[in-house]
Design a protein around this motif. Structure first.
Motif, mmCIF file in Angstrom:
data_model
loop_
_atom_site.group_PDB
_atom_site.id
_atom_site.type_symbol
_atom_site.label_atom_id
_atom_site.label_comp_id
_atom_site.label_asym_id
_atom_site.label_seq_id
_atom_site.Cartn_x
_atom_site.Cartn_y
_atom_site.Cartn_z
ATOM 1 N N HIS A 7 -7.885 -10.207 9.428
ATOM 2 C CA HIS A 7 -9.084 -9.622 10.013
ATOM 3 C C HIS A 7 -8.774 -8.219 10.539
ATOM 4 N N ASP A 69 -14.643 -29.691 11.296
ATOM 5 C CA ASP A 69 -15.380 -28.430 11.174
ATOM 6 C C ASP A 69 -15.062 -27.702 9.876
ATOM 7 N N THR A 101 -13.779 -22.747 7.079
ATOM 8 C CA THR A 101 -14.107 -23.093 8.460
ATOM 9 C C THR A 101 -14.796 -21.895 9.099
ATOM 10 N N GLY A 102 -15.081 -21.999 10.367
ATOM 11 C CA GLY A 102 -15.744 -20.899 11.045
ATOM 12 C C GLY A 102 -14.859 -19.686 11.253
ATOM 13 N N ARG A 103 -13.533 -19.836 11.093
ATOM 14 C CA ARG A 103 -12.638 -18.708 11.360
ATOM 15 C C ARG A 103 -11.880 -18.199 10.143
ATOM 16 N N SER A 130 -16.482 -12.391 8.971
ATOM 17 C CA SER A 130 -16.323 -13.837 9.146
ATOM 18 C C SER A 130 -15.905 -14.464 7.829
ATOM 19 N N SER A 131 -15.532 -15.740 7.919
ATOM 20 C CA SER A 131 -15.183 -16.477 6.703
ATOM 21 C C SER A 131 -16.388 -16.628 5.782
ATOM 22 N N GLY A 132 -17.595 -16.656 6.372
ATOM 23 C CA GLY A 132 -18.795 -16.727 5.546
ATOM 24 C C GLY A 132 -18.956 -15.501 4.676
ATOM 25 N N GLU A 212 -22.452 -23.715 11.228
ATOM 26 C CA GLU A 212 -22.629 -22.737 12.298
ATOM 27 C C GLU A 212 -22.105 -21.357 11.922
ATOM 28 N N TRP A 213 -21.055 -21.322 11.098
ATOM 29 C CA TRP A 213 -20.484 -20.032 10.743
ATOM 30 C C TRP A 213 -21.323 -19.255 9.730
ATOM 31 N N MET A 214 -22.354 -19.878 9.158
ATOM 32 C CA MET A 214 -23.181 -19.195 8.150
ATOM 33 C C MET A 214 -24.277 -18.392 8.853
ATOM 34 N N SER A 215 -24.097 -17.090 8.918
ATOM 35 C CA SER A 215 -25.075 -16.217 9.546
ATOM 36 C C SER A 215 -26.290 -16.054 8.642
#
Length: 325
Positions: A7, A69, A101-103, A130-132, A212-215
């Motif tokens: 990141h 998650d 995952t979210g991270r 993000s990972s997304g 949750e991580w999908m904006s």
């Protein structure tokens, strides 16, 4: 090989034994990894690194599932090869595993992939948050290159169609080569189809779960990809129908060519029946045959035999039965 995208850092890290562990990994890419690389990826991510048996499982429940998650996604038959490698042949589909995952995002593959190279280069142009974002970028690269491969197949089909539908009469060997080309293109399209089917299932699953991580931005990108996949599915149907049409046309031309040969043989056999009869009559061993005493009996018999062959040929020509031959 273990490739790590950190990141906030543009250049990817090619991990080797003894290197420091990145502090903020965003994408961990495993390319036919060794045991040390698998252990390192597990230590960095804190996740269980799937093995080939996990991502090669044909059961749908094993291909797409959630664990705490983390989302475990896989494509058992992933064929991602560019035009030059396609001409070389020998490329076999291999499984592709994705853990998100979210991270962070972790991928497991066993062959070089132009789509992964394209997604990795895009890190130099845009900053992943993000990972997304990484997942959306990777899926977009896979779909875009699949569309390019389908366009290449369509272009090859156009050239093949011009070869088949020509004013010149093609022989059976040339038509056989056309059929082999149809088979090659169908095999390539089948590999594209299997890859796109796996990607479509992943996109549908992620959009349905809405983690949750999908904006909202990632959801919009995946929605566009989903629409592109449906469009490519319709394009695939068109290519499949065109391939079947060219295969039927090649078989039809081969059948027509064989009919021409049979027609010539039939005409030849019919034209030789009268002289055989005449020669059989004059070859009889009867004592009283007036033609034996004629001065011009022999040339007359030869002339009549030739005339009996010529008349059927002229008749077939007049009826148009010899047209095209």
């Amino acid at each position: 090989m273990l490739i790590i995208h950190e990141h906030g850092r543009k250049a990817a890290i090619h991990w080797t034994t003894g290197m420091d562990v990145p502090r903020a990994p965003l994408w961990i890419d495993l390319l036919d990894p060794s045991d040390d690389e698998r252990r390192c990826a597990g230590a960095i991510s804190g996740l269980r690194v799937p093995d080939r048996g996990d991502v090669d499982n044909l059961a749908l429940s094993s291909r797409i599932r959630t664990d705490d998650d983390a989302m475990y996604l896989s494509i058992p038959y992933f064929a991602d090869v560019d035009h030059a490698a396609r001409d070389g042949g020998g490329h076999q589909p291999s499984p592709l595993g994705i853990v998100v995952t979210g991270r962070l995002l972790m991928t497991l593959r066993f062959h070089d992939s132009p789509a992964f190279d394209l997604a990795s280069r895009s890190c130099d142009e845009q900053r992943w948050e993000s990972s997304g974002d990484v997942l959306a970028t990777l899926i977009e690269a896979i779909v875009n290159l699949a569309a390019k491969r389908m366009e290449d197949v369509s272009a090859d089909l156009k050239k093949l169609s011009d070869r088949v539908f020509t004013t010149e009469r093609l022989g059976t060997p040339a038509l056989r080569d056309c059929m082999l080309e149809v088979g090659r293109l169908e095999g390539e399209q089948a590999r594209n189809r299997s890859s796109m089917l796996g990607v479509q299932r992943i996109v549908s699953f992620v959009r349905a779960k809405q983690p949750e991580w999908m904006s909202d931005q990632v959801e919009v990108r995946l929605r566009v990809v989903d629409h592109d996949l449906r469009t490519l599915d319709e394009f695939d149907d068109q290519l499949t129908n065109k391939l079947q049409f060219l295969l039927d046309a090649s078989l039809g031309f081969i059948s027509t060519d064989q009919n021409h040969v049979m027609k010539v043989l039939t005409v030849t056999s019919v034209a030789t029946i009268p002289p055989v009869i005449l020669a059989g009559v004059w070859g009889m061993n009867f004592k009283h045959m007036p033609e034996l005493d004629w001065t011009f009996g022999y040339p007359m018999a030869i002339g009549i035999i030739l005339l009996s062959m010529l008349l059927p040929v002229l008749f077939f020509k007049w009826r148009g039965w010899l047209e095209g031959d």
